[in-house]
Design an enzyme around this catalytic site. Structure first.
Site, mmCIF file in Angstrom:
data_model
loop_
_atom_site.group_PDB
_atom_site.id
_atom_site.type_symbol
_atom_site.label_atom_id
_atom_site.label_comp_id
_atom_site.label_asym_id
_atom_site.label_seq_id
_atom_site.Cartn_x
_atom_site.Cartn_y
_atom_site.Cartn_z
ATOM 1 N N GLY A 51 42.571 2.304 -28.889
ATOM 2 C CA GLY A 51 42.367 3.704 -28.520
ATOM 3 C C GLY A 51 41.983 4.608 -29.687
ATOM 4 O O GLY A 51 41.144 4.251 -30.532
ATOM 5 N N ALA A 111 57.050 0.987 -35.553
ATOM 6 C CA ALA A 111 56.809 2.145 -36.425
ATOM 7 C C ALA A 111 57.959 3.154 -36.382
ATOM 8 O O ALA A 111 58.097 3.984 -37.285
ATOM 9 C CB ALA A 111 55.514 2.843 -36.019
ATOM 10 N N TYR A 224 46.998 16.183 -25.732
ATOM 11 C CA TYR A 224 46.119 16.365 -24.580
ATOM 12 C C TYR A 224 46.597 17.553 -23.755
ATOM 13 O O TYR A 224 47.796 17.827 -23.714
ATOM 14 C CB TYR A 224 46.108 15.084 -23.723
ATOM 15 C CG TYR A 224 45.164 15.173 -22.556
ATOM 16 C CD1 TYR A 224 43.793 15.275 -22.776
ATOM 17 C CD2 TYR A 224 45.636 15.188 -21.248
ATOM 18 C CE1 TYR A 224 42.915 15.392 -21.698
ATOM 19 C CE2 TYR A 224 44.763 15.292 -20.175
ATOM 20 C CZ TYR A 224 43.406 15.400 -20.416
ATOM 21 O OH TYR A 224 42.529 15.517 -19.359
ATOM 22 N N TYR A 234 51.219 16.067 -16.061
ATOM 23 C CA TYR A 234 51.035 15.820 -17.492
ATOM 24 C C TYR A 234 51.520 16.989 -18.354
ATOM 25 O O TYR A 234 52.623 16.981 -18.880
ATOM 26 C CB TYR A 234 49.567 15.451 -17.815
ATOM 27 C CG TYR A 234 49.459 14.929 -19.221
ATOM 28 C CD1 TYR A 234 49.638 13.577 -19.506
ATOM 29 C CD2 TYR A 234 49.266 15.793 -20.301
ATOM 30 C CE1 TYR A 234 49.615 13.110 -20.806
ATOM 31 C CE2 TYR A 234 49.248 15.329 -21.598
ATOM 32 C CZ TYR A 234 49.418 13.990 -21.840
ATOM 33 O OH TYR A 234 49.423 13.524 -23.128
ATOM 34 N N LYS A 243 54.598 16.752 -25.904
ATOM 35 C CA LYS A 243 53.420 17.234 -26.646
ATOM 36 C C LYS A 243 53.674 18.637 -27.201
ATOM 37 O O LYS A 243 53.217 18.965 -28.305
ATOM 38 C CB LYS A 243 52.178 17.213 -25.757
ATOM 39 C CG LYS A 243 51.700 15.796 -25.408
ATOM 40 C CD LYS A 243 51.346 14.977 -26.639
ATOM 41 C CE LYS A 243 50.707 13.658 -26.313
ATOM 42 N NZ LYS A 243 50.567 12.770 -27.488
ATOM 43 N N VAL A 273 39.644 6.332 -21.138
ATOM 44 C CA VAL A 273 40.275 5.115 -20.634
ATOM 45 C C VAL A 273 40.933 4.393 -21.808
ATOM 46 O O VAL A 273 40.239 3.888 -22.690
ATOM 47 C CB VAL A 273 39.225 4.169 -19.998
ATOM 48 C CG1 VAL A 273 39.909 2.940 -19.414
ATOM 49 C CG2 VAL A 273 38.406 4.888 -18.945
HETATM 50 P P1 NAD Z 1 46.856 3.392 -27.081
HETATM 51 O O1 NAD Z 1 47.828 2.853 -26.098
HETATM 52 O O2 NAD Z 1 45.449 2.916 -27.003
HETATM 53 O O3 NAD Z 1 47.374 3.103 -28.582
HETATM 54 C C1 NAD Z 1 48.713 3.187 -28.947
HETATM 55 C C2 NAD Z 1 48.924 2.595 -30.321
HETATM 56 O O4 NAD Z 1 50.322 2.744 -30.668
HETATM 57 C C3 NAD Z 1 48.613 1.098 -30.447
HETATM 58 O O5 NAD Z 1 48.035 0.850 -31.719
HETATM 59 C C4 NAD Z 1 49.995 0.437 -30.408
HETATM 60 O O6 NAD Z 1 50.076 -0.813 -31.080
HETATM 61 C C5 NAD Z 1 50.794 1.485 -31.147
HETATM 62 N N1 NAD Z 1 52.242 1.427 -30.888
HETATM 63 C C6 NAD Z 1 52.909 1.635 -29.727
HETATM 64 N N2 NAD Z 1 54.248 1.519 -29.926
HETATM 65 C C7 NAD Z 1 54.417 1.231 -31.250
HETATM 66 C C8 NAD Z 1 55.549 1.010 -32.064
HETATM 67 N N3 NAD Z 1 56.803 1.072 -31.593
HETATM 68 N N4 NAD Z 1 55.339 0.724 -33.377
HETATM 69 C C9 NAD Z 1 54.084 0.649 -33.896
HETATM 70 N N5 NAD Z 1 52.974 0.882 -33.165
HETATM 71 C C10 NAD Z 1 53.148 1.159 -31.856
HETATM 72 O O7 NAD Z 1 46.971 4.979 -26.979
HETATM 73 P P2 NAD Z 1 45.915 6.177 -27.064
HETATM 74 O O8 NAD Z 1 45.534 6.538 -25.674
HETATM 75 O O9 NAD Z 1 44.890 5.923 -28.099
HETATM 76 O O10 NAD Z 1 46.892 7.351 -27.550
HETATM 77 C C11 NAD Z 1 47.080 7.688 -28.904
HETATM 78 C C12 NAD Z 1 47.421 9.157 -28.978
HETATM 79 O O11 NAD Z 1 46.317 9.916 -28.465
HETATM 80 C C13 NAD Z 1 48.645 9.552 -28.140
HETATM 81 O O12 NAD Z 1 49.371 10.555 -28.802
HETATM 82 C C14 NAD Z 1 48.004 10.133 -26.882
HETATM 83 O O13 NAD Z 1 48.839 11.055 -26.210
HETATM 84 C C15 NAD Z 1 46.794 10.821 -27.492
HETATM 85 N N6 NAD Z 1 45.721 11.143 -26.523
HETATM 86 C C16 NAD Z 1 45.258 10.191 -25.656
HETATM 87 C C17 NAD Z 1 44.277 10.548 -24.729
HETATM 88 C C18 NAD Z 1 43.734 9.538 -23.744
HETATM 89 O O14 NAD Z 1 43.082 9.936 -22.771
HETATM 90 N N7 NAD Z 1 43.929 8.266 -23.950
HETATM 91 C C19 NAD Z 1 43.756 11.853 -24.711
HETATM 92 C C20 NAD Z 1 44.233 12.779 -25.648
HETATM 93 C C21 NAD Z 1 45.227 12.406 -26.543
#
Ligand code: NAD
Length: 396
Positions: A51, A111, A224, A234, A243, A273
Site C-alpha cells: 500500500g 512495530a 483519510y 469511517y 485518525k 484498493v
Molecule cells: P496496508 O494494509 O497496505 O499496509 C499496512 C502495512 O503495515 C504493511 O506494510 C504491514 O506489514 C504493516 N503492519 C501492520 N501491522 C504491523 C505491525 N504490527 N508491525 C509492523 N508492521 C505492521 O495499508 P494502507 O492502506 O497502505 O494504509 C497505510 C496507511 O494509509 C494507514 O494509516 C491508512 O489509514 C492510510 N490510508 C489508507 C487509504 C486507503 O484507501 N488504503 C487512504 C488514506 C489513508
C-alpha cells in the site's frame, strides 16, 4: 509449486512471488519516468511492505536516491504455504534497490513493540547514522501495548447509532444492504489505541532519545477523510476517532521537532484498493464508483502516483506544503472535487446488482485486489511452477 489465489472472506491467503515482483517493478518504472526529487537521503518507513508505505519506500529510493529501512510484519513461506504479498514485495524492492546501488534494509516484526524499535535504532546507527524522513504507514487490526501488555483490537463501527447502507461483495458483484451496530466506549478506546497516534509518538520519542533523527527531519503519517456517505462508518466512526488522535499527534510532534528544525505532517490520502481498505464495510462499493468516475475524467491515481505527487509537490517541492484549516496536507483533493463527489452521490442512489458493471469500475477493483497478491498480472504464466521460497536479502 503452482500458486493460485485462495480466499478466506476478503483475505487472500496465497500470494504469487513473480506477480508481486512485477507489481513492484511497475511502480519503480513509474517513478523512474518522473523528474528526480531533491529529497531525503536516509528514510525509515514503518509499514513498508504494501500500500502507501511500499509506495513511499519506492519514491524515496527511486525518486530521491535515498537509502531505506522498511519495517513490516509479514510471513515468509513455509512448507506448502506461500509467503504473504508484503514479504514478496519487500524481497523485490530490496533486489531492485541494491541493483541501483542504494542501501535497503528490512526488519520483519511487530512495530508496536519496544524490541523492534530498538532493533531499528541499532540498524540506523550501524548503517545510516541518522534518518531525515520517518514515514508512519501502519494499518493493523490489533496491537499489544508495549508497556501494559494489553491486547488491543481495532473495530470498524459507527458511533452513537447503527449505520445501514449498500455494500458490495466484489467477488460476486452482489449488492446487499448492510447494517453495522454502534461501537461500545471500550471498542472506541481500543481502536484509538491501535490506529491512533500513540505508537507514532513512541517511535519518534525513541528515535529522538537515541539521537538518530537528523537536523531538519520530517515525519509523516497517513490519514483519510472521504465523503459524507462513508462518514458514519469511517470518519465519524471508531477509525475516524483514531485518525483524529493521529492528526492531533502530528501537532505534538511538530512542537517537539521544532528544536531541530523538524516537521511533522499528516497527509490525507485518496481512497485506494489496499488490503486494509477492502476490510471496511461500504468502502469497496464507494471506491468502485469513484475509480470509474476518476478514470473517465483522467483524474485517477494509485498509491505510487499519490505518493510521488506528495513528495514532489508538497513535502520536497521547495516551498511550504499546502495545508488545510486543520494543518493537514490534502492529496485527496482530486477525489474530493465537488463534481466528482456529486457524480458518486448520483450513481450511489441508483447502483444495484443489474447496473453495477455499467456504473462502476467493479471489474477494475476486483483486478486490483487480485494484483495486491500478485495475481492477474500481465506477463505472468500462472500455470508454471514457481519457487515460493523467496529470501529477503537483508533478513536471511
Ligand atoms: P496496508 O494494509 O497496505 O499496509 C499496512 C502495512 O503495515 C504493511 O506494510 C504491514 O506489514 C504493516 N503492519 C501492520 N501491522 C504491523 C505491525 N504490527 N508491525 C509492523 N508492521 C505492521 O495499508 P494502507 O492502506 O497502505 O494504509 C497505510 C496507511 O494509509 C494507514 O494509516 C491508512 O489509514 C492510510 N490510508 C489508507 C487509504 C486507503 O484507501 N488504503 C487512504 C488514506 C489513508
Amino acid at each position: 509449486m503452482i500458486i493460485k489465489p485462495k480466499f478466506r472472506g476478503f483475505i487472500c491467503t496465497t500470494a504469487h512471488p513473480e506477480g508481486c515482483q512485477a507489481q513492484v517493478e511497475e511502480q519503480i518504472r513509474y517513478v523512474l519516468e518522473q523528474n528526480k526529487i531533491s529529497g531525503p537521503k536516509n528514510v525509515l518507513i514503518i509499514g513498508a511492505s504494501t500500500g502507501y508505505g511500499l509506495a513511499s519506500r519506492i519514491v524515496s529510493t527511486f525518486g530521491c536516491g535515498a537509502n531505506t529501512i522498511g519495517v513490516s510484519f509479514e510471513r515468509p513461506s513455509s512448507g506448502k504455504r506461500t509467503a504473504t504479498a508484503g514479504w514478496y514485495n519487500t524481497a523485490a524492492f530490496e533486489k531492485n534497490a541494491r541493483q541501483a546501488g542504494v542501501k535497503a534494509y528490512s526488519i520483519n516484526g511487530d512495530a508496536f513493540s519496544d524490541e523492534i524499535k530498538q532493533e531499528t535504532i541499532a540498524l540506523i546507527q550501524a548503517e545510516m547514522g541518522q534518518v531525515d524522513l520517518v514515514i508512519y504507514s501502519l494499518a493493523s487490526p490489533k496491537r499489544t501495548h508495549p508497556h501494559t501488555g494489553e491486547q488491543l483490537n481495532s473495530v470498524l463501527k459507527p458511533i452513537g447509532q447503527s449505520y445501514t447502507n449498500k455494500n458490495v461483495d466484489f467477488h460476486t458483484g452482489e449488492i446487499k444492504s448492510l447494517t453495522v451496530e454502534p461501537a461500545t466506549e471500550e471498542e472506541i478506546r481500543q481502536t484509538i489505541a491501535v490506529m491512533g497516534g500513540e505508537d507514532w509518538q513512541m517511535w519518534i520519542d525513541a528515535l529522538d532519545q537515541a539521537d538518530v533523527l537528523a537536523e531538519g527531519v520530517t515525519t509523516l503519517a497517513y490519514s483519510y477523510i472521504g465523503p459524507a456517505l462513508t462518514h458514519p462508518i469511517y470518519r465519524e466512526g471508531t477509525v475516524g476517532r483514531a485518525k483524529d488522535h493521529l492528526e492531533e499527534t502530528a501537532q505534538i510532534l511538530q512542537r517537539k521537532l521544532e528544536a531541530k528544525q523538524g516537521r511533522a505532517f499528516v497527509s490525507i490520502n485518496k481512497a485506494l484498493v489496499t488490503q486494509s481498505s477492502a476490510a471496511i464495510p461500504v468502502v469497496p462499493l464507494y471506491v468502485s464508483l469513484l475509480y470509474r468516475i476518476m478514470k473517465e475524467e483522467g483524474l485517477h491515481e494509485g498509491c505510487i502516483e499519490q505518493i510521488y505527487r506528495l513528495f514532489a509537490e508538497e513535502i520536497f517541492g521547495g516551498s511550504l506544503p499546502h495545508l488545510d484549516a486543520k494543518g493537514r496536507i490534502r492529496i485527496d483533493n482530486l477525489e474530493m472535487r465537488e463534481h466528482v463527489q456529486a457524480e458518486v452521490d448520483k450513481r450511489w442512489d441508483t447502483v444495484n446488482d443489474q447496473n453495477l458493471i455499467a456504473l462502476s469500475d467493479i471489474e477494475g477493483y476486483r483486478k486490483e485486489f487480485f494484483q495486491l497478491f500478485g495475481f492477474e498480472v500481465a506477463g505472468i504464466d500462472y500455470e508454471q511452477e514457481t519457487n515460493a521460497d523467496v529470501a529477503i536479502p537483508s533478513i536471511d
